[in-house]
Each structure stands twice: as structure tokens, then as C-alpha cells.
Design an enzyme around this catalytic site. Structure first.
Site, short mmCIF file in Angstrom:
data_model
loop_
_atom_site.label_atom_id
_atom_site.label_comp_id
_atom_site.label_asym_id
_atom_site.label_seq_id
_atom_site.Cartn_x
_atom_site.Cartn_y
_atom_site.Cartn_z
N HIS A 167 -7.25 -6.03 -0.12
CA HIS A 167 -6.08 -5.15 -0.06
C HIS A 167 -4.96 -5.73 0.79
O HIS A 167 -3.87 -5.16 0.82
CB HIS A 167 -6.52 -3.78 0.49
CG HIS A 167 -5.50 -2.69 0.27
ND1 HIS A 167 -5.07 -2.32 -1.00
CD2 HIS A 167 -4.83 -1.89 1.14
CE1 HIS A 167 -4.19 -1.34 -0.89
NE2 HIS A 167 -4.02 -1.07 0.40
N SER A 212 0.83 -1.20 0.00
CA SER A 212 0.00 0.00 0.00
C SER A 212 0.87 1.26 0.00
O SER A 212 1.75 1.40 -0.83
CB SER A 212 -0.97 -0.05 1.19
OG SER A 212 -2.06 0.82 1.00
N ASP A 234 -9.85 -5.89 -4.52
CA ASP A 234 -9.37 -4.82 -3.64
C ASP A 234 -10.36 -3.66 -3.65
O ASP A 234 -10.69 -3.13 -4.71
CB ASP A 234 -8.00 -4.36 -4.12
CG ASP A 234 -7.25 -3.53 -3.10
OD1 ASP A 234 -7.90 -2.76 -2.36
OD2 ASP A 234 -6.02 -3.63 -3.04
#
Length: 345
Positions: free
Chosen positions: A324, A169, A296
């Protein structure tokens, strides 16, 4: 009362013994090992949650699994049907795992176990203000400060030593920063549904489709934290628990979601709003790989596809059915891709 207690205990032991015989020895071992892993990770997270604001001093910013573990339960660990292959001829065996916004080194516990079983050498770092690093996130204003544990680690490597960086991320911005400043120390950089930004771009810009423009977010978001007072600019942000569950963990096991709920911390705002300066000579020559997560909700597959189209890496991999957090929802699939990338000459 004492005799009654003793009689009940013997009965319970007898019943439990009979029940245990009905469960195969290998199955009991799998269940016990999986439960041990979850308890260990949850215990660490609870300890962090209870003590992180009460002590001033340094604690370890790195975690690794403390023992070899095999045949671990669900999709998470290959259903115990076969051991991961042992890899002896990979040039770079050290993996440095970098957390995304709100997460910490704790989130990699399954990946650490699988990599170690394959003969690789993983190290998970807590970014500044993440995990058990006790820095107040309201005091982390720049990407350099946020990435300091990673930068310190790279500086301590010997001249001829290289590592594989893995960023999740917003941690993608940290490994991009590292690629710019320490290209000679990095064999490969792997972005997992991450902010693989271009020169002059902010990590936040990657999430703009889901969160709106940076300017609008700074003015109107209800998730902002004002660590220096309401009359000063915001210093961090953190989503509500129910929103986090929907954004990050829509395919993750409930035990891992519970772990995350007691472990997630606010994210410093300054680093994700900072424009990166990335040069063709350093960052541009790095060997980058991107792993897309196809279920996601925090960083949509369309946005991830746009990232790799606008800033092409050397290789692109996709994990079906992953939210995610593939280290929770699809750890075995993630592991196989990491190993495959490590094998590339």
C-alpha cells in the site's frame, strides 16, 4: 588509562582504514548517501514524535529534500546505475504530494529526492493533524478542515499557475475535493491506491470490503478513538502497530517501516465519513490518473480495479510487487510513472 585509550583508537582507525580500502569508492558513497537519507527522515520523525504534543504554535507543514542526491542504493533509487533523466520541457513541473490516513509529508522523502533529480519541483504537505502539523486530530471534523493546507496552497498560486496533485490512500478524497473547488489550478490529479470516490460517496466506502460497513465500524471497531469521551461519537481511529505492518508495509524495507512506526498518527474520522459533492462541470472535467498497487493488503487490487471501472480516469498504471506504500516498497517504479504522466501533453 589515557594511553590505553589512545592505542585502541589508533588500532581501530587502522583497521577501519584497511576495510574501507576494500570497499570501492563509489560503493562507499552509495551506502553513505542512503544511510544519510534514512537518518534524516528518521531524525525528523523522532523529533515530531517527541515534540508534537508539547508545543502550541505553527510549524512548517511542507517538506522537500534539502540537497541533490544521486545514485541511491536499492530498488528505492535505481541501484545507482543511472541517473533519472533531466526533464526540461514539461509544461507543469510542480508536484504537490498529499499523504494518506496516518501518514504525513515525511513519507514522500524518496519520491521528493527522485523528482528533484529529474528537474521537477515537488512539495509535500501535511494535511491538518498529520505529520508535524500540531492540530489535535480529534478537532478535525470535516474534509474541508482536513484539506485546508492543500486548499491554502492552491489559493496562493498565481492565476496562470497549475500543479500536479498526487494523493495517497485516503488523500485521494482531498485531491478530489480540490478538483471540485480549484479545477483551474490543477493540471493533473494522480491517485495512488487512493480513494477516488464518485459523487455522493464517502472515502470510507472504498475500504468497506476490508473494514466492513461504516455503521458496523462505528459501533464495533476496537481501533476507534473517543476524543470527546466514550459517551460521544468517535473522533478518530488508528490501527495497532502489528496490524499496520501487515496492512500497509508487507513489502516495504524494514528501515521505512521503523520510520513509519514512530511517525504514524491517528486519522480524524469525520473527513473519511463525509460524502463528497462532485460535479461534472468541475471534478468531472479534471484529468485523473490512477496507480494500482498489486500486492496491497489495505486496499486490494480487486477494489482498486472496481474504483477505476466505476469512475474511469484518463489513465491507469500498475506497480507489481508493491504494497500500500509504493513510495517505500517501489519508489523507483512509482517515480517512473509520475514522470510518464507529467510528460503527457
Amino acid at each position: 588509562m589515557g594511553n590505553r585509550f589512545i592505542c585502541m583508537t589508533k588500532k581501530d582507525v587502522k583497521e577501519n582504514g584497511s576495510r574501507s580500502k576494500r570497499i570501492g569508492r563509489s560503493q562507499r558513497k552509495l551506502l553513505a548517501e542512503e544511510e544519510f537519507l534514512h537518518k534524516q527522515a528518521l531524525s525528523m520523525a523522532l523529533h515530531q514524535h517527541q515534540l508534537s504534543q508539547r508545543f502550541e504554535g505553527s510549524m512548517s507543514r511542507r517538506i522537500g529534500s534539502t540537497s541533490k542526491r544521486r545514485n541511491l542504493g536499492d530498488e528505492s533509487f535505481s541501484n545507482g546505475k543511472q541517473l533519472p533523466e533531466i526533464l526540461e520541457n514539461i509544461q507543469t513541473k510542480k508536484f504537490i504530494l498529499i499523504n494518506g490516513e496516518g501518514f504525513g509529508a515525511w513519507c514522500w522523502y524518496k519520491t521528493i529526492s527522485l523528482l528533484e533529480e529529474s528537474g521537477l519541483l515537488p512539495t509535500a504537505l501535511d494535511l491538518t493533524g498529520s505529520g508535524i502539523d500540531l492540530t489535535d486530530t480529534n478537532c478535525v471534523a470535516t474534509l474541508a478542515e482536513y484539506s485546508k493546507p492543500l486548499i491554502d496552497y492552491l489559493q496562493d498560486l498565481s492565476e496562470d499557475e497549475k500543479v500536479i496533485l498526487v494523493g495517497h490512500s485516503s488523500g485521494g478524497a482531498c485531491i478530489s475535493y480540490a478538483l471540485e473547488h480549484f479545477p483551474q489550478k490543477i493540471s493533473k490529479a494522480i491517485f495512488i491506491c487512493a480513494t477516488m470516490v464518485s459523487n455522493g460517496q464517502r472515502p470510507f466506502d472504498v475500504f468497506a470490503e476490508e473494514l466492513g460497513s461504516a455503521e458496523l465500524f462505528m459501533k464495533e471497531s476496537k481501533f476507534l478513538i473517543y476524543g470527546n469521551g466514550k459517551d460521544k461519537p468517535p473522533t478518530g481511529f488508528m490501527f495497532e502497530k502489528e496490524q499496520m505492518k501487515g496492512l500497509y508495509f508487507n513489502q516495504s524495507p524494514t528501515k521505512d517501516v521503523a520510520l513509519a512506526m514512530v511517525s504514524m498518527r491517528p486519522t480524524p474520522l469525520g473527513p473519511v465519513m463525509e460524502k463528497l459533492s462532485l460535479s461534472p462541470e468541475n471534478y468531472g472535467k479534471g484529468r485523473r490518473y490512477y496507480i494500482q498497487t498489486l500486492d496491497d493488503r489495505a486496499l486490494s487490487p480487486d477494489v482498486q480495479e472496481k474504483l477505476v471501472r466505476e469512475n474511469p480516469p484518463e489513465g491507469v498504471y500498475k506497480i507489481k510487487g508493491s504494497d500500500h506504500c509504493p513510495f517505500f516498497s517501489k519508489p523507483q517504479s512509482l517515480h517512473k510513472i509520475l514522470v510518464e504522466i507529467a510528460k503527457i501533453p
